[in-house]
Design an enzyme around this catalytic site. Structure first.
Site, PDB file in Angstrom:
ATOM      1  N   CYS B  85       0.834  -1.204   0.000  1.00 27.91           N
ATOM      2  CA  CYS B  85       0.000   0.000   0.000  1.00 27.91           C
ATOM      3  C   CYS B  85       0.877   1.268   0.000  1.00 27.91           C
ATOM      4  O   CYS B  85       1.531   1.551  -0.989  1.00 27.91           O
ATOM      5  CB  CYS B  85      -0.977  -0.059   1.164  1.00 27.91           C
ATOM      6  N   HIS B 201      -3.418  -5.843   1.098  1.00 25.66           N
ATOM      7  CA  HIS B 201      -2.768  -6.074   2.388  1.00 25.66           C
ATOM      8  C   HIS B 201      -2.848  -7.558   2.793  1.00 25.66           C
ATOM      9  O   HIS B 201      -3.854  -7.969   3.378  1.00 25.66           O
ATOM     10  CB  HIS B 201      -3.500  -5.281   3.478  1.00 25.66           C
ATOM     11  N   GLU B 203      -1.298  -8.853   5.233  1.00 21.03           N
ATOM     12  CA  GLU B 203      -1.241  -8.922   6.704  1.00 21.03           C
ATOM     13  C   GLU B 203      -2.618  -8.786   7.348  1.00 21.03           C
ATOM     14  O   GLU B 203      -2.782  -9.056   8.528  1.00 21.03           O
ATOM     15  CB  GLU B 203      -0.274  -7.853   7.246  1.00 21.03           C
TER      16      GLU B 203
END
Lengths: 77, 226
Positions: B85, B201, B203
Site C-alpha cells: 500500500c 494487504h 497482513e
C-alpha cells in the site's frame, strides 16, 4: 530571492479531480467550460542572489522531489 | 529468518505487519525512519499507512527519509524488499519500482476485500502458493497504477506484473478493477523480482475468524522460500 514553481499533470494523464471540477462548473452557470486541469504551485524562498544559480537549483528540486516526472511537468517562473 | 519493518511518521499497518511476520516464524524488528542503518535482515517491509500525511505526493517524503538509502542499497544488492500500500507508493517514489500510484479513478477511498490473480510465480513471493487467485483486502485513495506505454511494455516483457485485480474466477476485466489501475495492476516487481510492491494487504488476511486466510498463504510461502 523567491522562485515560483508550477507543477501540472502531463497531457493525456487522467485528472479525475479536474474532471469533477469541470462537471461541477458545467452544472453551475458555466456550461461552456470544456476542460479543467488541476495543478499546484510552490513559492520557494532561496538564499541565493544569482538568479541563474537559484533557478538551476530549483530545477534540481523539481526533478528530485517537487514533481514526479512519470505523470507531471514543471514550470519555473 | 530476520525481517525489518520500517516505521515512518504516519505508518499505521506496521504493527499488523509485525504480528503477521512473527505468526509465520520471522524474527521481526521495527526500524525507525530516522535511523541510518537497517539491522541484518532477510526481508525489509515498508508498511501501509499515510507516511508524512501523504504530503506532496503519497510516499514522496518517505522516499527521501534517512533510512531509505539503506533500503535502496539492500534492494540493489538483491535483498527482498516488500512494500504494501503506502509502502508500494514509497517504492515507486524512490524509483525502485517503475510507475506511480495515482488517485483512484472515481475519487473515492476504497476499503473492501478484492480478488487478485497471481501473474508470476517465478519468484520468492509467490513460488509455492498453489492457488491462482487470492482474496485480500485493499484500503486506499491512491492505488490507480499508471506508467508510460514504454514502461508498460517493458514491465510486461519482463514478467514484472505480480498481481492483478480480478473476480473470484480470475477474470481480470474492467468491472473488477476497483481504482482504474492500468491493466488491473495491483502489484509489480522490479526486473530481478526481489522487490515487490502491491496495494492489497496480506497482513490483514491471516486469521480465519476475523478475515480470511489467503494472506497466511503469502507469509507461509515467503518464509519457506527464503
Amino acid at each position: 530571492m523567491k522562485v515560483r514553481v508550477i507543477v501540472t499533470l502531463k497531457n493525456g494523464v487522467l485528472d479525475p479531480q479536474g474532471k469533477a471540477i469541470q462537471q461541477t462548473l458545467n452544472g453551475m452557470t458555466f456550461g461552456n467550460v470544456s476542460e479543467v486541469r488541476q495543478g499546484k504551485y510552490f513559492d520557494i524562498e532561496i538564499n541565493e542572489s544569482d538568479e541563474i544559480k537559484a533557478k538551476l537549483q530549483v530545477e534540481e528540486m523539481c526533478k528530485k522531489l517537487l514533481a514526479n516526472l512519470v505523470i507531471e511537468d514543471y514550470k519555473i517562473l | 529468518m530476520k525481517s525489518s519493518v520500517i516505521i515512518f511518521p504516519g505508518s499505521n499497518c506496521d504493527r499488523d505487519m509485525d504480528v503477521a511476520l512473527k505468526k509465520f516464524g520471522f524474527k521481526n524488528q521495527m526500524v525507525w525512519h530516522n535511523d541510518a542503518k537497517i539491522p541484518k535482515s532477510d526481508l525489509i517491509v515498508l508498511p501501509g499507512g499515510f507516511s508524512y500525511g501523504d504530503y506532496l505526493r503519497c510516499g514522496s517524503i518517505a522516499g527521501k527519509s534517512r533510512i531509505i538509502k539503506s533500503v535502496i542499497d539492500f534492494a540493489n544488492s538483491g535483498g527482498l524488499v516488500l512494500g504494501i500500500c503506502n509502502g508500494f507508493q514509497i517504492l515507486t517514489e524512490t524509483g525502485l519500482l517503475p510507475g506511480i500510484l495515482q488517485q483512484n479513478k472515481y475519487l473515492n477511498f476504497i476499503c473492501k476485500n478484492v480478488f487478485v490473480k497471481i501473474k508470476n510465480k517465478e519468484n520468492k513471493y509467490f513460488k509455492k502458493i498453489k492457488k491462482e487467485v487470492l482474496e485480500l483486502h485493499i484500503a486506499h485513495n491512491e492505488g490507480n497504477y499508471f506508467c508510460s506505454n514504454d514502461e508498460l511494455k517493458s514491465i510486461e516483457d519482463n514478467g514484472q506484473i505480480a498481481v492483478t485485480y480480478c473476480d473470484h474466477g480470475g477474470n481480470e476485466d474492467e468491472k473488477n478493477n476497483p481504482n482504474g489501475a492500468l491493466k488491473n495492476i495491483a502489484g509489480i516487481f522490479n526486473k530481478d523480482k526481489n522487490i515487490l510492491g502491491m496495494m492489497p494487504h496480506p497482513e490483514r488476511m491471516i486469521d480465519p475468524f476475523l478475515s480470511g486466510e489467503d494472506g497466511s498463504l503469502f507469509f507461509k510461502n515467503l518464509i519457506e522460500s527464503l
